[in-house]
Motif scaffolding. Structure first.
Motif, PDB file in Angstrom:
ATOM      1  N   ILE A  47       7.239   9.089  54.970  1.00 19.12           N
ATOM      2  CA  ILE A  47       6.645  10.576  55.094  1.00 19.12           C
ATOM      3  C   ILE A  47       6.061  10.754  56.608  1.00 19.12           C
ATOM      4  O   ILE A  47       5.444  11.949  56.615  1.00 19.12           O
ATOM      5  CB  ILE A  47       5.446  10.716  54.244  1.00 19.12           C
ATOM      6  CG1 ILE A  47       4.196   9.803  54.302  1.00 19.12           C
ATOM      7  CG2 ILE A  47       6.082  10.303  52.677  1.00 19.12           C
ATOM      8  CD1 ILE A  47       3.062  10.186  53.334  1.00 19.12           C
ATOM      9  N   SER A  48       6.146   9.931  57.408  1.00 16.00           N
ATOM     10  CA  SER A  48       6.015  10.099  58.864  1.00 16.00           C
ATOM     11  C   SER A  48       4.487  10.635  58.844  1.00 16.00           C
ATOM     12  O   SER A  48       4.149  11.814  59.505  1.00 16.00           O
ATOM     13  CB  SER A  48       6.735  11.254  59.368  1.00 16.00           C
ATOM     14  OG  SER A  48       6.426  11.303  60.802  1.00 16.00           O
ATOM     15  N   TYR A  49       3.757   9.658  58.530  1.00 17.93           N
ATOM     16  CA  TYR A  49       2.187   9.885  58.461  1.00 17.93           C
ATOM     17  C   TYR A  49       1.584   8.713  59.375  1.00 17.93           C
ATOM     18  O   TYR A  49       1.812   7.741  59.379  1.00 17.93           O
ATOM     19  CB  TYR A  49       1.672   9.730  57.286  1.00 17.93           C
ATOM     20  CG  TYR A  49       0.185   9.817  57.309  1.00 17.93           C
ATOM     21  CD1 TYR A  49      -0.472  11.153  56.948  1.00 17.93           C
ATOM     22  CD2 TYR A  49      -0.805   8.786  57.049  1.00 17.93           C
ATOM     23  CE1 TYR A  49      -2.118  11.278  56.676  1.00 17.93           C
ATOM     24  CE2 TYR A  49      -2.171   9.079  56.933  1.00 17.93           C
ATOM     25  CZ  TYR A  49      -2.551  10.329  57.013  1.00 17.93           C
ATOM     26  OH  TYR A  49      -4.070  10.350  56.910  1.00 17.93           O
ATOM     27  N   ASP A  50       0.757   9.138  60.347  1.00 18.78           N
ATOM     28  CA  ASP A  50       0.017   8.179  61.188  1.00 18.78           C
ATOM     29  C   ASP A  50      -1.244   7.634  60.834  1.00 18.78           C
ATOM     30  O   ASP A  50      -2.165   8.315  60.895  1.00 18.78           O
ATOM     31  CB  ASP A  50      -0.297   8.762  62.789  1.00 18.78           C
ATOM     32  CG  ASP A  50      -0.491   8.049  63.759  1.00 18.78           C
ATOM     33  OD1 ASP A  50      -1.341   7.228  63.563  1.00 18.78           O
ATOM     34  OD2 ASP A  50      -0.010   8.248  64.860  1.00 18.78           O
ATOM     35  N   LEU A  51      -1.089   6.407  60.429  1.00 18.04           N
ATOM     36  CA  LEU A  51      -2.198   5.776  59.832  1.00 18.04           C
ATOM     37  C   LEU A  51      -3.442   5.529  60.792  1.00 18.04           C
ATOM     38  O   LEU A  51      -4.651   5.769  60.394  1.00 18.04           O
ATOM     39  CB  LEU A  51      -1.897   4.477  59.437  1.00 18.04           C
ATOM     40  CG  LEU A  51      -0.988   4.289  58.183  1.00 18.04           C
ATOM     41  CD1 LEU A  51      -0.674   2.818  57.691  1.00 18.04           C
ATOM     42  CD2 LEU A  51      -1.571   4.958  56.896  1.00 18.04           C
ATOM     43  N   ASP A  52      -3.216   5.303  62.039  1.00 10.92           N
ATOM     44  CA  ASP A  52      -4.208   5.371  63.267  1.00 10.92           C
ATOM     45  C   ASP A  52      -4.936   6.688  63.392  1.00 10.92           C
ATOM     46  O   ASP A  52      -5.985   6.622  63.517  1.00 10.92           O
ATOM     47  CB  ASP A  52      -3.590   4.989  64.617  1.00 10.92           C
ATOM     48  CG  ASP A  52      -3.171   3.562  64.427  1.00 10.92           C
ATOM     49  OD1 ASP A  52      -3.710   2.798  63.650  1.00 10.92           O
ATOM     50  OD2 ASP A  52      -2.062   3.261  65.158  1.00 10.92           O
ATOM     51  N   ARG A  53      -4.196   7.791  63.295  1.00 11.85           N
ATOM     52  CA  ARG A  53      -4.664   9.093  63.479  1.00 11.85           C
ATOM     53  C   ARG A  53      -4.911   9.864  61.963  1.00 11.85           C
ATOM     54  O   ARG A  53      -5.874  10.860  62.224  1.00 11.85           O
ATOM     55  CB  ARG A  53      -3.776  10.045  64.289  1.00 11.85           C
ATOM     56  CG  ARG A  53      -3.561   9.805  65.587  1.00 11.85           C
ATOM     57  CD  ARG A  53      -2.603  10.851  66.329  1.00 11.85           C
ATOM     58  NE  ARG A  53      -1.329  11.132  65.456  1.00 11.85           N
ATOM     59  CZ  ARG A  53      -0.974  12.212  65.022  1.00 11.85           C
ATOM     60  NH1 ARG A  53      -1.904  13.187  64.746  1.00 11.85           N
ATOM     61  NH2 ARG A  53       0.301  12.169  64.603  1.00 11.85           N
ATOM     62  N   SER A  54      -4.815   9.312  61.237  1.00 11.20           N
ATOM     63  CA  SER A  54      -4.929   9.611  59.733  1.00 11.20           C
ATOM     64  C   SER A  54      -4.411  11.187  59.856  1.00 11.20           C
ATOM     65  O   SER A  54      -5.130  12.350  59.406  1.00 11.20           O
ATOM     66  CB  SER A  54      -6.422   9.603  59.333  1.00 11.20           C
ATOM     67  OG  SER A  54      -6.825   8.459  59.117  1.00 11.20           O
TER      68      SER A  54
END
Length: 229
Positions: A47-54
């Motif tokens: 889903i192209s979600y950046d876990l580091d940046r939330s």
């Protein structure tokens, strides 16, 4: 030609996308992964979600895709739910997400109604989620039409759900403006023969939208001035 009706997208238009959905997505990924870090990473990737940046990336399908499409992407990583259960979970979860209106909605919508405009919402989210969120924001009753991807009219970028609004509201497409934050919104508006208003409370930039819109505004609060002009 005058604008008699305005059809709004929901996420990124009536509600600021990042402020509403970044935190929601983090919670959903945590819930669905059940502590399985690999599954969480896999879901974030699709889903192209950046876990580091939330935070969602600008190319995420979630920005303009339907609830069904998101569920299909996540389903391979969620062994404890079948696809219908996952789709229902996402819709119910979204319906209770913390909302961040792009502007004070009641006053904004009341101004448009006082000008004699007919208002509607068409979102690629589910109908139950859209109505729940609009009700919690205290503005559901301002809209003559609220539809989601599961309302039987199709989903954007197809023009059919936009034309369904025109039919239900008794307004001509050429006297209607589609208001949205994504290319899905504006492409659908063009295909339906509508005016197109782009707003920058989603993930798209002005450069992304300008070739597909009659006007690009910082947020929906600038629409009354555009109508006056």
């Amino acid at each position: 030609m005058p604008v008699d009706a305005l059809l709004f997208d929901k996420d990124g238009t009536l509600f600021d996308f990042a402020q509403t959905w970044n935190t929601w997505a983090a919670e959903v990924l945590n819930t669905l992964s059940r502590g399985d870090h690999a599954a969480k990473v896999g879901m974030a990737r699709v889903i192209s979600y950046d876990l580091d940046r939330s935070a969602f990336n600008a190319d995420s399908l979630v920005i303009a895709g339907s609830n069904d499409e998101v569920a299909e992407l996540l389903s391979p990583f969620v062994a404890h739910m079948d696809l219908p259960e996952l789709t229902a979970f996402l819709a119910q979860s979204a319906a209770t997400a913390d909302l961040s209106p792009a502007v004070p909605l009641a006053a904004f919508l009341d101004d448009l109604l006082a000008r004699g405009k007919v208002l509607g919402v068409m979102t690629n989210d589910s109908e139950i989620s859209a109505k729940s969120q609009l009700e919690r924001a205290g503005v559901l009753d301002r809209f003559a039409f609220v539809a989601g991807c599961d309302s039987g009219h199709g989903a954007k970028p197809d023009p059919d759900p936009l034309l369904a609004f025109c039919k239900a509201a008794g307004v001509a497409p050429e006297r209607t403006a589609m208001v949205g934050d994504s290319l899905h919104d504006l492409i659908a508006g063009a295909a339906a023969g509508m005016r197109r208003i782009g707003v920058l409370t989603g993930m798209a930039t002005a450069a992304d939208l300008q070739d597909h819109a009659d006007v690009v505004l910082p947020n929906i609060g600038h629409i009354p001035a555009w109508l006056d002009a």
